[in-house]
Design a protein around this motif. Sequence first.
Motif, PDB file in Angstrom:
ATOM      1  N   MET A  30      -7.742 -21.136   9.818  1.00 40.93           N
ATOM      2  CA  MET A  30      -7.844 -19.998  10.735  1.00 40.93           C
ATOM      3  C   MET A  30      -9.076 -19.130  10.459  1.00 40.93           C
ATOM      4  O   MET A  30      -9.274 -18.110  11.109  1.00 40.93           O
ATOM      5  CB  MET A  30      -6.581 -19.126  10.637  1.00 40.93           C
ATOM      6  CG  MET A  30      -5.338 -19.739  11.237  1.00 40.93           C
ATOM      7  SD  MET A  30      -5.407 -19.943  13.028  1.00 40.93           S
ATOM      8  CE  MET A  30      -5.596 -18.257  13.586  1.00 40.93           C
ATOM      9  N   GLY A  31      -9.894 -19.521   9.476  1.00 40.00           N
ATOM     10  CA  GLY A  31     -11.128 -18.796   9.211  1.00 40.00           C
ATOM     11  C   GLY A  31     -11.035 -17.695   8.176  1.00 40.00           C
ATOM     12  O   GLY A  31     -11.952 -16.889   8.041  1.00 40.00           O
ATOM     13  N   PHE A  32      -9.948 -17.650   7.427  1.00 43.49           N
ATOM     14  CA  PHE A  32      -9.811 -16.664   6.352  1.00 43.49           C
ATOM     15  C   PHE A  32     -10.587 -17.133   5.132  1.00 43.49           C
ATOM     16  O   PHE A  32     -10.641 -18.330   4.841  1.00 43.49           O
ATOM     17  CB  PHE A  32      -8.336 -16.502   5.953  1.00 43.49           C
ATOM     18  CG  PHE A  32      -7.508 -15.692   6.899  1.00 43.49           C
ATOM     19  CD1 PHE A  32      -7.239 -14.357   6.636  1.00 43.49           C
ATOM     20  CD2 PHE A  32      -6.975 -16.257   8.049  1.00 43.49           C
ATOM     21  CE1 PHE A  32      -6.449 -13.607   7.503  1.00 43.49           C
ATOM     22  CE2 PHE A  32      -6.189 -15.523   8.916  1.00 43.49           C
ATOM     23  CZ  PHE A  32      -5.925 -14.190   8.650  1.00 43.49           C
ATOM     24  N   THR A  33     -11.158 -16.187   4.400  1.00 46.41           N
ATOM     25  CA  THR A  33     -11.675 -16.508   3.082  1.00 46.41           C
ATOM     26  C   THR A  33     -10.496 -16.481   2.129  1.00 46.41           C
ATOM     27  O   THR A  33      -9.527 -15.744   2.331  1.00 46.41           O
ATOM     28  CB  THR A  33     -12.749 -15.509   2.610  1.00 46.41           C
ATOM     29  OG1 THR A  33     -12.192 -14.195   2.599  1.00 46.41           O
ATOM     30  CG2 THR A  33     -13.970 -15.533   3.519  1.00 46.41           C
ATOM     31  N   VAL A  34     -10.571 -17.280   1.078  1.00 50.70           N
ATOM     32  CA  VAL A  34      -9.473 -17.427   0.129  1.00 50.70           C
ATOM     33  C   VAL A  34      -9.954 -16.978  -1.240  1.00 50.70           C
ATOM     34  O   VAL A  34     -10.976 -17.462  -1.728  1.00 50.70           O
ATOM     35  CB  VAL A  34      -8.998 -18.896   0.070  1.00 50.70           C
ATOM     36  CG1 VAL A  34      -7.866 -19.054  -0.927  1.00 50.70           C
ATOM     37  CG2 VAL A  34      -8.576 -19.380   1.456  1.00 50.70           C
ATOM     38  N   THR A  35      -9.226 -16.058  -1.838  1.00 41.91           N
ATOM     39  CA  THR A  35      -9.542 -15.575  -3.178  1.00 41.91           C
ATOM     40  C   THR A  35      -8.318 -15.794  -4.060  1.00 41.91           C
ATOM     41  O   THR A  35      -7.202 -15.469  -3.676  1.00 41.91           O
ATOM     42  CB  THR A  35      -9.892 -14.071  -3.161  1.00 41.91           C
ATOM     43  OG1 THR A  35     -10.958 -13.864  -2.246  1.00 41.91           O
ATOM     44  CG2 THR A  35     -10.276 -13.582  -4.540  1.00 41.91           C
ATOM     45  N   GLY A  36      -8.570 -16.312  -5.248  1.00 39.83           N
ATOM     46  CA  GLY A  36      -7.460 -16.421  -6.188  1.00 39.83           C
ATOM     47  C   GLY A  36      -7.210 -17.819  -6.663  1.00 39.83           C
ATOM     48  O   GLY A  36      -7.972 -18.718  -6.372  1.00 39.83           O
ATOM     49  N   PRO A  37      -6.129 -17.921  -7.410  1.00 40.43           N
ATOM     50  CA  PRO A  37      -5.072 -16.922  -7.563  1.00 40.43           C
ATOM     51  C   PRO A  37      -5.528 -15.671  -8.324  1.00 40.43           C
ATOM     52  O   PRO A  37      -6.277 -15.756  -9.280  1.00 40.43           O
ATOM     53  CB  PRO A  37      -3.979 -17.646  -8.342  1.00 40.43           C
ATOM     54  CG  PRO A  37      -4.525 -18.955  -8.771  1.00 40.43           C
ATOM     55  CD  PRO A  37      -5.839 -19.159  -8.122  1.00 40.43           C
ATOM     56  N   VAL A  38      -5.077 -14.539  -7.831  1.00 39.94           N
ATOM     57  CA  VAL A  38      -5.342 -13.253  -8.469  1.00 39.94           C
ATOM     58  C   VAL A  38      -4.180 -12.986  -9.420  1.00 39.94           C
ATOM     59  O   VAL A  38      -3.043 -12.797  -8.986  1.00 39.94           O
ATOM     60  CB  VAL A  38      -5.475 -12.131  -7.417  1.00 39.94           C
ATOM     61  CG1 VAL A  38      -5.681 -10.786  -8.102  1.00 39.94           C
ATOM     62  CG2 VAL A  38      -6.602 -12.443  -6.435  1.00 39.94           C
ATOM     63  N   ARG A  39      -4.473 -12.985 -10.709  1.00 38.11           N
ATOM     64  CA  ARG A  39      -3.439 -12.791 -11.730  1.00 38.11           C
ATOM     65  C   ARG A  39      -2.774 -11.424 -11.596  1.00 38.11           C
ATOM     66  O   ARG A  39      -3.445 -10.422 -11.376  1.00 38.11           O
ATOM     67  CB  ARG A  39      -4.030 -12.922 -13.134  1.00 38.11           C
ATOM     68  CG  ARG A  39      -4.358 -14.345 -13.525  1.00 38.11           C
ATOM     69  CD  ARG A  39      -4.876 -14.453 -14.956  1.00 38.11           C
ATOM     70  NE  ARG A  39      -4.050 -13.792 -15.955  1.00 38.11           N
ATOM     71  CZ  ARG A  39      -2.949 -14.330 -16.504  1.00 38.11           C
ATOM     72  NH1 ARG A  39      -2.570 -15.532 -16.148  1.00 38.11           N
ATOM     73  NH2 ARG A  39      -2.273 -13.666 -17.413  1.00 38.11           N
ATOM     74  N   ASP A  40      -1.458 -11.432 -11.725  1.00 37.78           N
ATOM     75  CA  ASP A  40      -0.651 -10.205 -11.750  1.00 37.78           C
ATOM     76  C   ASP A  40      -0.825  -9.336 -10.498  1.00 37.78           C
ATOM     77  O   ASP A  40      -0.605  -8.127 -10.546  1.00 37.78           O
ATOM     78  CB  ASP A  40      -0.971  -9.390 -13.009  1.00 37.78           C
ATOM     79  CG  ASP A  40      -0.718 -10.169 -14.290  1.00 37.78           C
ATOM     80  OD1 ASP A  40       0.153 -11.063 -14.291  1.00 37.78           O
ATOM     81  OD2 ASP A  40      -1.408  -9.897 -15.292  1.00 37.78           O
TER      82      ASP A  40
END
Length: 153
Positions: free
Chosen positions: A125-135
């Motif tokens: 869908m065109g989202f940027t993906v970050t992570g996994p972001v800990r906690d």
Amino acid sequence: MNRSVRVRPAEPADHDQVIAVVDEWWERPIRSVLPRLFLDHFHRTSLIAEDDAGLAGFLVGLMSPSAPDAAYIHFVGVAPRLRGTGLARHLYERFFEQASAQGRTHVKAITSPQNRGSIAFHTAMGFTVTGPVRDYDGPGVDRIVFERQLPAV
């Protein structure tokens, strides 16, 4: 998307029908992440999809009251019988239109790192993906963070 599916703004009373199916649709207990307050307070920015068989899908989203340029999608579900029909994409696009019309420039969402289907969908869908972001949601609760810029209106 199936033409017999109708999409409308949510109402507070829709909470009961959504909660009645989410555990079954996810095949695990999930209803605790969708308390009534979301449709009590954010029903105008949330969507319900219905067809002749009943609830077809839903999107619970909100315009951030603290970040005037941001919108957030909290929870989306599509009935198993309608997965792969484009309904989720349609719900997202309707929400993007609504967010843009209210002057929002980006949409955020999160999921668990184990939810590969959600990660693939948001990427498509065109989202940027970050992570996994800990906690992200507290000690030991990591999250994948999604963000998508919206076109200027």
